[in-house]
Design an enzyme around this catalytic site. Structure first.
Site, PDB file in Angstrom:
ATOM      1  N   LEU A 140      74.655 -61.169 -68.110  1.00 23.47           N
ATOM      2  CA  LEU A 140      73.654 -60.198 -68.526  1.00 23.47           C
ATOM      3  C   LEU A 140      73.266 -60.532 -69.953  1.00 23.47           C
ATOM      4  CD1 LEU A 140      75.016 -56.688 -67.358  1.00 23.47           C
ATOM      5  CD2 LEU A 140      73.166 -58.009 -66.305  1.00 23.47           C
ATOM      6  N   ASP A 141      71.995 -60.322 -70.307  1.00 21.03           N
ATOM      7  CA  ASP A 141      71.590 -60.497 -71.693  1.00 21.03           C
ATOM      8  C   ASP A 141      72.391 -59.556 -72.581  1.00 21.03           C
ATOM      9  OD1 ASP A 141      69.676 -62.296 -70.901  1.00 21.03           O
ATOM     10  OD2 ASP A 141      68.001 -60.895 -71.040  1.00 21.03           O
ATOM     11  N   ARG A 142      72.570 -59.976 -73.809  1.00 25.38           N
ATOM     12  CA  ARG A 142      73.307 -59.150 -74.765  1.00 25.38           C
ATOM     13  C   ARG A 142      72.690 -57.749 -74.893  1.00 25.38           C
ATOM     14  NH1 ARG A 142      74.567 -60.981 -81.031  1.00 25.38           N
ATOM     15  NH2 ARG A 142      75.847 -59.192 -81.606  1.00 25.38           N
ATOM     16  N   ARG A 242      62.234 -59.700 -68.210  1.00 26.11           N
ATOM     17  CA  ARG A 242      61.505 -59.590 -69.472  1.00 26.11           C
ATOM     18  C   ARG A 242      60.249 -60.453 -69.466  1.00 26.11           C
ATOM     19  NH1 ARG A 242      66.571 -60.495 -73.532  1.00 26.11           N
ATOM     20  NH2 ARG A 242      65.058 -59.950 -75.156  1.00 26.11           N
TER      21      ARG A 242
END
Length: 323
Positions: A140-142, A242
């Protein structure tokens, strides 16, 4: 600059059952702690890392008795003595003998590297020193909160990766975007290409020669200037949601890489939204070892719930939109 380093020499490592099925890039990151990820990929691309005397791609899965040649590489001894704080117990949504599912907080990286000294997986290992194996099954992205699968057995890790490659894990996200999304349900199929900026930061854009990427977007709620969307990922590309939504004209609120920066600044000041609105809300899959159907959900974190309440209070919501 590294203050000290191990003696630089070629190493040959024979793979045992514990490392079987692991991708070679992940294996190298594990045993070469302190070496930047970018350098590990350069070693692979240049052919300096060899498996059984042959070049190996970064996606090669190690087999028992494979012999891996690791070239001379500087490893920071300081990183070996790096202190990973135990921290607060990470919230576990589901757990059995083979895997566990965490509800990752926003702002915490899933692993150390790229300027981050430690992440979720290092902290989890610190909290569970008795565990023989704890490996991320995906990323997962930060900036993204929500559900993250961690394997506790090598066989489970390999099976989870196979499930993901074949679309066997349903991944559902919730986001809020700038703009009025009109379609109740829409498929976005746009290839994604990874590149580095002049400053060396990783970015992704829609580009014809990129990797196939497929997102299914569902309208949840709509206000005067914003929309709440559900997104199901059919592929798992870097920054997929995104970039797909921004390319469509609907940047995620709070997104500091692809978003509307002026809007983000205003929302931080007026609404207190200090993070990206993206949450991994639901996972559904067949357990890789038992065959049991697993469905796990994580509620929106309090700061995201508070932002939705502010939208309801300050913006007109379209009638008939169901959560």
């Amino acid at each position: 600059m590294m203050a000290q380093s191990k003696k630089l020499e070629v190493r040959h490592e024979q793979i045992d059952a514990e490392s079987e099925g692991q991708r070679i890039d992940n294996y190298l990151m594990r045993i070469l702690k302190g070496v930047p990820k970018s350098h590990i990929y350069r070693l692979l691309r240049s052919g300096q890392v060899r498996v059984n005397g042959r070049r190996a791609s970064q996606t090669y899965k190690l087999q028992v008795e494979d012999m891996v040649r690791i070239p001379p590489v500087q490893v920071s001894t300081a990183s070996e003595h790096r202190v990973v704080p135990v921290g607060n117990a990470l919230p576990v949504i589901y757990e059995d003998d083979a895997l566990l599912v965490l509800d990752k907080p926003a702002g915490q990286a899933v692993h150390g590297g790229s300027g981050v000294s430690f992440g979720v997986i290092e902290q989890l290992r610190k909290q569970r020193p008795e565990a023989r194996l704890l490996e991320l099954a995906h990323r997962l992205d930060r900036e993204t909160s929500g559900l993250l699968i961690v394997a506790k057995k090598r066989t489970a890790l390999a099976a989870l990766h196979e499930l993901m490659r074949n679309g066997g894990i349903e991944k559902h996200y919730i986001t809020v975007v700038s703009g009025r999304w009109m379609n109740p349900r829409e498929h976005i199929r746009a290839p994604l290409y990874k590149y580095l900026t002049a400053d060396g930061e990783r970015r992704v854009r829609v580009q014809a020669d990129g990797k196939v990427a497929h997102s299914i977007v569902t309208l949840r709620r709509r206000w005067k200037t914003m929309s709440e969307l559900g997104v199901e990922l059919k592929t798992g590309r870097t920054h997929q949601i995104r970039v797909h939504l921004t390319n469509h004209g609907f940047p995620l609120v709070g997104d500091d890489k692809y978003g509307d920066f002026a809007l983000n600044k205003r929302l931080a000041k007026e609404a207190g939204l200090a993070r990206m609105f993206l949450h991994a809300a639901r996972l559904q899959f067949t357990h890789p070892l038992t065959g049991k159907e697993i469905r796990v959900e994580a509620p929106l974190p309090p700061e995201l719930q508070a932002f939705l309440k502010q939208l309801d209070a300050n913006e007109v919501r379209d009638a008939g939109e169901a959560v």
